[in-house]
Design an enzyme around this catalytic site. Structure first.
Site, PDB file in Angstrom:
ATOM      1  N   GLU A  85       1.993  -5.545  10.756  1.00  0.00           N
ATOM      2  CA  GLU A  85       1.582  -4.149  10.861  1.00  0.00           C
ATOM      3  C   GLU A  85       2.574  -3.458  11.783  1.00  0.00           C
ATOM      4  O   GLU A  85       2.706  -3.803  12.960  1.00  0.00           O
ATOM      5  CB  GLU A  85       0.162  -4.058  11.418  1.00  0.00           C
ATOM      6  CG  GLU A  85      -0.896  -4.750  10.568  1.00  0.00           C
ATOM      7  CD  GLU A  85      -1.310  -3.931   9.365  1.00  0.00           C
ATOM      8  OE1 GLU A  85      -0.971  -2.727   9.331  1.00  0.00           O
ATOM      9  OE2 GLU A  85      -1.977  -4.477   8.464  1.00  0.00           O
ATOM     10  N   HIS A 108       0.875  -1.176   0.000  1.00  0.00           N
ATOM     11  CA  HIS A 108       0.000   0.000   0.000  1.00  0.00           C
ATOM     12  C   HIS A 108       0.906   1.219   0.000  1.00  0.00           C
ATOM     13  O   HIS A 108       1.741   1.389   0.895  1.00  0.00           O
ATOM     14  CB  HIS A 108      -0.918  -0.007   1.222  1.00  0.00           C
ATOM     15  CG  HIS A 108      -1.948  -1.099   1.180  1.00  0.00           C
ATOM     16  ND1 HIS A 108      -2.311  -1.833   2.287  1.00  0.00           N
ATOM     17  CD2 HIS A 108      -2.671  -1.596   0.144  1.00  0.00           C
ATOM     18  CE1 HIS A 108      -3.227  -2.726   1.949  1.00  0.00           C
ATOM     19  NE2 HIS A 108      -3.448  -2.601   0.649  1.00  0.00           N
TER      20      HIS A 108
END
Length: 635
Positions: A460, A236
């Site tokens: 993450e 992303h």
């Protein structure tokens, strides 16, 4: 005498204005401004008419089928070979004019591009454009030519000078533009040439190389029984911490290897490590334009086609759930369904899929941002209506070990405060099954597990997707040890060779572990790796035409080096018409499934037209141009 002198003067005048196509005009041309939108980002800004294709004005070029093709080619090929082909075509349609001289593009550039891009044309059943005929419209070096792709990657900023007195091991903890990222990787490759090598796995939609740096005792080649690991960042575009962590990791591995760090030297000499800092460089450009602290939650997340790359992979998990209900069906190495290619597949996705197939990866991690947790497959819920539902793989125990290898040595993930970033995952030890967090389809981790031998987790790295520069050093300190710990997990379980009775490697033999309904297969050299948790396991090796071999394997609790388990397969003695009992079933035998996969072309999202029919793209050109480009048809 005067009548003879007048035509001669007229001939000279015509040559000077470029209206003559004789030999003189090849050396003397009238240069005009290049005002073609599709060719505006080339390495020159002046051209001349008429062109080699007999176009006598800018309007004639813009109305031509050749120009229309260049303007839509990146869509037709879904980003492959873009913008290389467009710039190469522009060099023919609007040749470079400099100092009253026309320059033809170099033949070697054309030949190299044709070799690389021909498969993309074949995939959509399109002929190689006639005006890119390397022998006809391109010049050899000795005649003088120019490279239209010379500055394709853009002008690199001058390299920032390091403050005086700093050692070459200095790492600059800052955000890196694309050009800076490339420079860091190339510089690292040069410093550690004996263990490092850079290579591109493809291009982004806007034409940026997806650059990888690998570290190995013998970079550039697979070594027997040496596990292959990949780390992927920036899938992303606005989640940038992973991009920077991998750039820092590359420099750290190089420096520590040169300094004689025994841990790093052992890691690089026994493991082949591939780092892809940015899978989505186009999205990063959008996010970086807003900058740290100003970036929205989604600005730059998608690629240049507005596709979320972590939703763009084939949905093999739904197929897994369907197959899991069929007795005896094989639920690993699931082929990509044909209908997947009929949709919109990003060139970045294709590049990673091709990469994952080409290298026998054992382990992988995808680095994201937005929270602080490690998740593992499956990411898609086993019940389609459940947004959150624990959905484990057959390798649940191993995936939890992989996730904990990262989380348990991360100082923030082990922080007991519930008010910190990621505090809601504290009770689970900062790890979670992906679908139990939130369910989604088309993820990269599920694809890796179900299509190949590779086990991939998702990390993450923090709640701020685009952290300020002053936070980057702290992030590196938090993630350095977890990254190294995770890379070392590639050496858990067992590894070995599968050969026949003559010692010849057996490719695609199945390694089966009793109680775990997920097989891995041998690489072309006959070697395999099977990540396994500690304990006793019954391991079977089998291949078509050979008798199966079963071995009991015990993996000690604290064993950190893969145990070697080799298999020698004997030919079946029951005759050529009988098959292995385990493969006599109603579903397709695995060797047939594998055979179906091989001819599949990445990018073949459209079925080619059959005899007497036109390809799917033909109607587009016939509706836009009165001159139908039949030269694009193969038959």
């Amino acid at each position: 005498m005067l009548p003879l002198l007048l035509p001669l003067a007229l001939l000279v005048a015509l040559a000077a204005t470029g209206d003559c196509q004789g030999p003189v005009a090849a050396d003397i041309a009238t240069c005009v401004d290049l005002r073609l939108t599709t060719c505006a980002d080339g390495t020159y800004n002046r051209t001349s008419f008429p062109t080699a294709l007999e176009h006598r004005s800018r309007e004639a070029v813009e109305a031509s089928a050749e120009y229309i093709l260049l303007s839509v080619l990146h869509h037709l090929l879904e980003g492959q070979c873009n913008p290389d082909l467009r710039l190469l075509g522009c060099a023919v349609l609007a040749p470079r004019c400099e100092g009253s001289r026309l320059w033809r593009p170099c033949r070697r550039v054309c030949q190299g591009l044709q070799e690389a891009c021909q498969p993309a044309f074949d995939a959509i059943d399109m002929a190689w454009p006639y005006f890119l005929d390397c022998a006809r419209y391109f010049a050899p070096e000795e005649e003088g030519c120019f490279d239209p792709l010379e500055q394709l990657r853009g002008d690199l900023e001058p390299e920032e000078a390091l403050p005086s007195g700093l050692p070459p091991t200095f790492i600059r903890f800052a955000h890196h533009s694309y050009a800076q990222m490339v420079r860091v990787l190339k510089r690292t490759e040069a410093r550690c040439a004996q263990v490092a090598k850079t290579y591109s796995i493809g291009r982004s939609f806007n034409g940026k190389d997806l650059l990888v740096i690998e570290f190995s005792g013998r970079p550039g080649q697979h070594e027997l029984m040496e596990p292959e690991v990949k780390l992927v960042g920036n899938i992303h575009g606005n989640e940038v911490a992973g991009r920077e962590m991998l750039l820092y990791l590359a420099q750290y591995l190089c420096s520590e290897y040169l300094l004689g760090n025994p841990r790093i030297q052992h890691l690089l000499n026994t493991t082949r490590i591939h780092l892809l800092p940015s899978m989505n460089p186009d999205g990063y450009e959008v996010a970086a334009a807003e900058g740290a602290g100003y970036n929205g939650w989604t600005s730059g997340r998608q690629n240049a086609q507005n596709l979320d790359l972590n939703r763009n992979f084939p949905d093999l998990t739904s197929e897994y759930y369907r197959l899991a209900g069929s007795r005896g069906a094989r639920t690993d190495h699931i082929p990509v369904p044909k209908h997947y290619w009929w949709g919109k597949v990003a060139p970045e996705t294709k590049a990673v899929m091709k990469w994952t197939r080409a290298v026998p990866f054992v382990l992988s991690a995808s680095l994201h941002g937005g929270d602080l947790v490690v998740s593992y497959p499956f990411d898609l819920s086993k019940h389609p209506l459940e947004e959150k539902m624990f959905s484990p793989t057959p390798d649940e125990k191993m995936f939890k070990l992989l996730a904990r290898a990262y989380a348990d040595v991360h100082p923030m993930m082990t922080d007991r405060s519930e008010h910190r970033c990621g505090g809601n995952f504290l009770k689970q030890g900062s790890i979670i099954n992906g679908a139990d967090w939130y369910s989604f389809t088309g993820g990269m981790s599920d694809f890796n597990y179900l299509h190949t031998n590779c086990f991939e987790i998702t990390v993450e790295l923090g709640c701020v997707k685009f952290p300020p520069e002053e936070a980057l050093y702290g992030l590196w300190q938090h993630n350095k040890e977890p990254l190294l710990s995770f890379l070392e997990m590639a050496h858990r379980g067992i590894k070995g060779m599968v050969v026949d009775r003559f010692g010849k490697p057996v490719k695609d033999a199945r390694i089966i572990v009793k109680g775990i309904h997920h097989d891995v297969t041998t690489a072309p050299d006959g070697d395999y790796w099977r990540l396994l948790p500690p304990g006793s396991h019954m391991v079977t090796a089998q291949a078509p035409g050979h008798a199966r071999v079963v071995k009991r394997v015990t993996i000690p609790l604290r064993m950190k080096r893969a145990g070697r388990v080799d298999f020698i397969l004997q030919p079946l003695e029951t005759g050529p018409k009988k098959f292995l009992p385990a493969l006599r079933r109603a579903v397709t035998p695995f060797w047939v499934v594998r055979a179906e996969q091989e001819p599949e072309q990445l990018g073949a999202h459209r079925l080619p037209g059959g005899s007497g029919t036109k390809p799917w793209w033909w109607a587009y050109f016939t509706s836009l141009s009165p001159h139908r480009p039949r030269w694009l048809l193969k038959y």
